[in-house]
Design an enzyme around this catalytic site. Structure first.
Site, PDB file in Angstrom:
ATOM      1  N   ASN A 188      17.480   6.836  28.509  1.00  0.00           N
ATOM      2  CA  ASN A 188      16.510   6.056  27.726  1.00  0.00           C
ATOM      3  C   ASN A 188      15.394   7.009  27.318  1.00  0.00           C
ATOM      4  OD1 ASN A 188      14.585   4.346  26.705  1.00  0.00           O
ATOM      5  ND2 ASN A 188      14.202   3.255  28.624  1.00  0.00           N
ATOM      6  N   TRP A 189      15.393   7.372  26.041  1.00  0.00           N
ATOM      7  CA  TRP A 189      14.427   8.378  25.580  1.00  0.00           C
ATOM      8  C   TRP A 189      13.037   7.783  25.337  1.00  0.00           C
ATOM      9  CZ3 TRP A 189      17.721  11.387  21.363  1.00  0.00           C
ATOM     10  CH2 TRP A 189      18.841  11.940  21.989  1.00  0.00           C
ATOM     11  N   LYS A 190      12.940   6.461  25.427  1.00  0.00           N
ATOM     12  CA  LYS A 190      11.642   5.787  25.204  1.00  0.00           C
ATOM     13  C   LYS A 190      11.039   6.285  23.881  1.00  0.00           C
ATOM     14  CE  LYS A 190      11.359   5.074  30.127  1.00  0.00           C
ATOM     15  NZ  LYS A 190      10.552   4.855  31.304  1.00  0.00           N
TER      16      LYS A 190
ATOM     17  N   HIS B 270      13.602  -4.253  29.229  1.00  0.00           N
ATOM     18  CA  HIS B 270      13.032  -3.149  30.010  1.00  0.00           C
ATOM     19  C   HIS B 270      11.656  -3.573  30.516  1.00  0.00           C
ATOM     20  CE1 HIS B 270      11.372   0.741  31.086  1.00  0.00           C
ATOM     21  NE2 HIS B 270      12.612   1.184  31.131  1.00  0.00           N
TER      22      HIS B 270
ATOM     23  N   GLU C 148       8.972  -2.092  30.611  1.00  0.00           N
ATOM     24  CA  GLU C 148       7.860  -1.747  29.696  1.00  0.00           C
ATOM     25  C   GLU C 148       7.749  -2.784  28.582  1.00  0.00           C
ATOM     26  OE1 GLU C 148       9.144   2.296  29.016  1.00  0.00           O
ATOM     27  OE2 GLU C 148       8.690   2.727  31.129  1.00  0.00           O
TER      28      GLU C 148
ATOM     29  N   GLU D 124      15.692  -1.639  37.976  1.00  0.00           N
ATOM     30  CA  GLU D 124      14.648  -0.621  37.860  1.00  0.00           C
ATOM     31  C   GLU D 124      13.364  -1.112  38.529  1.00  0.00           C
ATOM     32  OE1 GLU D 124      15.355   2.267  34.346  1.00  0.00           O
ATOM     33  OE2 GLU D 124      14.275   0.547  33.575  1.00  0.00           O
TER      34      GLU D 124
ATOM     35  N   GLY E  42       8.943   6.541  36.186  1.00  0.00           N
ATOM     36  CA  GLY E  42       8.031   7.586  35.716  1.00  0.00           C
ATOM     37  C   GLY E  42       7.033   8.048  36.766  1.00  0.00           C
TER      38      GLY E  42
ATOM     39  N   SER F  19      12.954   7.230  38.258  1.00  0.00           N
ATOM     40  CA  SER F  19      12.838   8.591  38.801  1.00  0.00           C
ATOM     41  C   SER F  19      14.170   9.162  39.281  1.00  0.00           C
ATOM     42  CB  SER F  19      11.780   8.643  39.912  1.00  0.00           C
ATOM     43  OG  SER F  19      10.509   8.285  39.384  1.00  0.00           O
TER      44      SER F  19
ATOM     45  N   GLY G 206      15.115   7.958  32.513  1.00  0.00           N
ATOM     46  CA  GLY G 206      14.067   8.177  31.520  1.00  0.00           C
ATOM     47  C   GLY G 206      13.775   9.659  31.373  1.00  0.00           C
ATOM     48  N   GLY G 207      12.743  10.138  32.065  1.00  0.00           N
ATOM     49  CA  GLY G 207      12.250  11.514  31.920  1.00  0.00           C
ATOM     50  C   GLY G 207      13.348  12.577  31.956  1.00  0.00           C
TER      51      GLY G 207
HETATM   52  P1  13P Z   1      12.156   7.506  34.662  1.00  0.00           P
HETATM   53  O1  13P Z   1      13.537   8.053  34.911  1.00  0.00           O
HETATM   54  O2  13P Z   1      11.314   8.424  33.814  1.00  0.00           O
HETATM   55  O3  13P Z   1      11.498   7.065  35.922  1.00  0.00           O
HETATM   56  O4  13P Z   1      12.340   6.181  33.756  1.00  0.00           O
HETATM   57  C1  13P Z   1      13.204   5.186  34.172  1.00  0.00           C
HETATM   58  C2  13P Z   1      13.366   4.209  33.090  1.00  0.00           C
HETATM   59  O5  13P Z   1      12.481   3.424  32.811  1.00  0.00           O
HETATM   60  C3  13P Z   1      14.620   4.211  32.349  1.00  0.00           C
HETATM   61  O6  13P Z   1      14.728   3.071  31.576  1.00  0.00           O
END
Ligand code: 13P
Length: 260
Positions: free
Chosen positions: A13-15, A103, A105, A175, A181, A221, A242-243
Site C-alpha cells: 500500500n503506497w498510500k 483502511h 486512515e 491492521e 507506521g 510495521s 506500507g513503508g
Molecule cells: P506500515 O507498514 O507503514 O506500518 O503501514 C501499514 C499499512 O497501513 C498498510 O496498509
C-alpha cells in the site's frame, strides 16, 4: 515454513507516495528482484495512488510482470455527481484486481463508517474485483482489552448481506492502528490470536468453507526482519505493507518470506 492451502498475498500500500514516474521505476525494480518461484507461491499486489494506476498498468502489461494491480480506495456508486471520487467501474476498466476498503486512515481521517465499508465491499465484488477489507483496533481499545470485540464487530458489519461464496474469496487485513507506521508491530502470537478470531467470525457468518478459504493479512510495521515470523502463523495468509513497500529491496524479501 509449511505450505498453507491458501496462497499468501503480499500487498504494497503506497498510500500518498510516489508520482507516476517514480511508480514506474518501483515496479520495474520490483520485477528485477522477484523471481518466478516468488510469483508461483505468492500473490503480489501493489496499490499506487490513483494518478499512477494507468502508468503502472501499462508497465505490468507491457513487461508481462505478474504483479496484481490494486487500488487504495473507491466509492460505492458506479457513476454520478461525486466530485473527487473514483468508482469501482473505473478501476475495473484499468484491470485493477484488488481494492483496499476501509483502511484505518480512511476510517479515522475521512470518517468512513462500517456501513460505507460494507457498501464498498459489495461494489468492488459487483465489478469482479477483490476487496481487501481492513479492520483493526486503536491503542485505547487494545489497552481496554476490547480488541477482539472491536475487530469482530468490524468484520460482521463489513460483511452484512454478502453471500458465503463471495466471503470465501475475500481478503481481510488485520491492521492494529497503533502498529501502522510506528515501527511497532504486533507480536506474532497476538496477531495470530486476532486473525484466528477473525476466521472464527467468518466461520460463524459464512460457514467452514468460507473460513477455510478467506485470506487474512496482517499489516502494521511489517518489514523483512519480522515478516517470516508473522507469516509463519497458521491464520496469517499475507501482509499489507506500507513503508517497506516503497523500496523494492525491502519489499521483495517480504514476498520471499511468505514462501520460506
Ligand atoms: P506500515 O507498514 O507503514 O506500518 O503501514 C501499514 C499499512 O497501513 C498498510 O496498509
Amino acid at each position: 515454513m509449511p505450505a498453507k492451502s491458501r496462497k499468501p498475498l503480499i500487498s504494497g500500500n503506497w498510500k500518498m507516495h510516489l508520482n507516476h514516474f517514480e511508480a514506474i521505476q518501483l515496479v520495474q525494480k520490483l520485477s528485477y528482484e522477484l523471481r518466478e518461484a516468488d510469483y508461483g507461491s505468492v500473490d503480489v499486489s501493489v496499490h499506487p495512488p490513483f494518478t499512477d494506476l494507468r502508468s503502472v498498468q501499462t508497465v505490468l502489461d507491457a513487461d508481462r510482470i505478474p504483479v496484481l494491480l490494486g487500488a487504495q480506495h473507491c466509492h460505492w456508486e458506479d457513476k454520478g455527481a461525486f466530485t473527487g471520487e473514483i468508482s469501482p467501474a473505473l478501476l475495473a476498466k484499468l484491470n485493477v484486481r484488488l481494492v483496499i476498503v476501509g483502511h484505518s486512515e480512511r476510517r479515522q481521517l475521512f470518517g468512513e463508517t462500517d456501513e460505507d465499508v460494507n457498501r464498498k465491499v459489495k461494489a468492488v465484488l459487483k465489478h469482479g474485483m477483490t476487496p481487501i477489507m481492513c479492520v483493526g483496533e486503536t491503542l485505547d481499545e487494545r489497552e481496554a482489552g476490547t480488541t477482539e470485540e472491536r475487530v469482530s464487530g468490524q468484520v460482521r458489519a463489513g460483511l452484512v448481506g454478502i453471500g458465503a461464496g463471495e466471503v470465501g474469496g475475500l481478503v481481510i487485513a488485520y491492521e492494529p492502528i497503533w502498529a501502522i507506521g510506528t515501527g511497532r508491530n504486533a507480536t506474532p502470537e497476538d496477531a495470530q490470536a486476532v486473525c484466528a478470531a477473525i476466521r472464527g467470525v467468518v466461520r460463524e457468518i459464512a460457514g467452514a468453507d468460507a473460513a477455510g478459504s478467506v485470506r487474512i493479512q496482517y499489516g502494521g510495521s511489517v518489514k523483512a526482519s519480522n515478516a517470516g515470523e508473522l507469516l509463519g502463523q497458521p491464520d496469517i495468509d499475507g501482509a499489507l505493507v506500507g513503508g517497506a513497500s516503497l523500496e523494492a529491496d525491502q519489499f521483495a524479501p517480504i514476498v520471499r518470506a511468505a514462501h520460506g
